[in-house]
Structures are given as structure tokens and as C-alpha cells.
Design a protein around this motif. Sequence first.
Motif, PDB file in Angstrom:
ATOM      1  N   LEU A  14     -71.282  96.833 -73.654  1.00 30.79           N
ATOM      2  CA  LEU A  14     -72.127  96.083 -74.572  1.00 30.79           C
ATOM      3  C   LEU A  14     -71.299  95.121 -75.414  1.00 30.79           C
ATOM      4  O   LEU A  14     -71.688  93.964 -75.620  1.00 30.79           O
ATOM      5  N   ARG A 202     -80.796  91.046 -66.514  1.00 25.54           N
ATOM      6  CA  ARG A 202     -81.384  91.298 -67.822  1.00 25.54           C
ATOM      7  C   ARG A 202     -80.406  92.074 -68.700  1.00 25.54           C
ATOM      8  O   ARG A 202     -79.567  92.810 -68.213  1.00 25.54           O
ATOM      9  N   GLY A 203     -80.563  91.904 -69.999  1.00 29.40           N
ATOM     10  CA  GLY A 203     -79.725  92.652 -70.924  1.00 29.40           C
ATOM     11  C   GLY A 203     -78.415  91.948 -71.215  1.00 29.40           C
ATOM     12  O   GLY A 203     -78.071  90.933 -70.610  1.00 29.40           O
ATOM     13  N   ARG A 205     -75.356  93.769 -71.448  1.00 26.36           N
ATOM     14  CA  ARG A 205     -74.197  94.528 -70.991  1.00 26.36           C
ATOM     15  C   ARG A 205     -73.517  93.847 -69.808  1.00 26.36           C
ATOM     16  O   ARG A 205     -74.172  93.319 -68.916  1.00 26.36           O
TER      17      ARG A 205
END
Length: 252
Positions: A14, A202-203, A205
Amino acid sequence: MSASQSRSASSGSLVRGLFFHAGLVTTVIIWALVSLPSFPLPLRFRYWWITRWCSIVAFMVRHIAGIRIEFSGLSNIPKRPGVVLAKHQSAWETLNLLPLFYPQSWVLKRELLKIPVFGWGLARLDPIAIDRGAGREALRQVIDQGREKIASGRWIVVFPEGTRVPPGETGRYQQGGALLACRAGVPVTPVAHNAGEHWPRRGLRIKPGTIHVEVGPPIPTDGKSPAQVINETSAWIEEAMGRIGRTHPATR
């Protein structure tokens, strides 16, 4: 891996992702603004300058995201430009296939050109921007513009699944790119990769590791229908994904 190690790895992914995506946003704004003076220049000059941002992204992929790139099958790349049909999992392949197939035009959604700053620069790269809801008219644009660009010495990069597909899944392969190759009389060069395992669609991380990219043997189009060409292409790509994609069903 223990639970604590797993949490630590997730936290690290992250943090990397936050720095990486912040770098993407910052550099695209800066590069778009410093590229404004190049907009009136002839295409080959502004294309070279604007796409230097891809080199910046490649640097951040390696040194911020901690991702290495491993290529195989580079000898399969034809000497003359044609149609590239590539797996679509991530934003990585939209930016980082450029050194392999240069110069290139992307087939993309017209809405992307409306994005402030980013869309301005993208529009000046002369892509094939289509309205996905236009049906046959959109396909005609791909064929007509694609043939012109190939004749002028540019590769056409198409993601036949149409949208980014998560690792381990397979989208429906559409025939537009294969039809273009058949009409233009050029082979299809298939490309498989596992970028989605490290730079997800997506995201925030980002997972360090190695993106494996495999370029397949050119698939001739002479005497073949677009359906035959896309079937051969999808078969090769998905078979290659079984070798390089850790989350592909064939490797479970």
C-alpha cells in the motif's frame, strides 16, 4: 507466510502504491504542461517528446514500485509495423509496450481525450479514438484509420478483450483488431503478460516482483477470416498466460 508477515507485506504494498500513484499524477500533470509548446509541431516531433513520459513511468515502475520487467520472444517482432493484440490486465501495457512497438497508435475510448491535462497530450499523439456505442461506425473508424496509420509506418495496438480483465480471468476476444489486420494485409503479433498481478486495475496497492512479457510468433492473416485469426490469437495468448501468470487457472 505468517499472519504478521502477510500484514507487513500488505502494508508495504500500500505504501509503495501510494507513492507510485502520487508520482503518476504529479508527473503526468507536469509533463502535459511542459509538452504544450510541442503541440503545434509535426506529429513525429511531438510524438517523440510527449511519449518521453512513458520512460518516466518505466523508471517509477522499477524504482518506486519495485517491479522488474522480463521479456521473451522479442525476435518474433516483425520488421514492418502491423497489428499488436495484447492481453489487457493493467495500465502498465498501455504505456510500457511503446519501446517494443515504436511508433504506435492505440485504439481507445474517445472519453479519455476529455480528461483534463492527460487527455490533451493523449489527443496530440493521434490515437484511434472511438465511441464504443457507435457500433459499426466505430469499427469502420478502426479499419479506415488503422490502415492509414499502418501504411505510414505505425503499429496499431489493440486490446481485444476490450477492458482490463483481472488475473486468472479471460474476457471475450473481439474481432476488431483481427479484422483490421486482415483488411490491411498484415500479420497479428500476440503479446501475453502478467502485469495485473503487480499493478492491479483497481486499488492503490502495488506488488513488487517481475512482470513477464512474452511476444508470440506473428500470426499470418492471408486467406483467413477475422474469426480464424482471433481464435488463433486468443489460443496463443491464453496458453502463454498458463506459463507466465501465477493466478491463471492453468497454473493453479
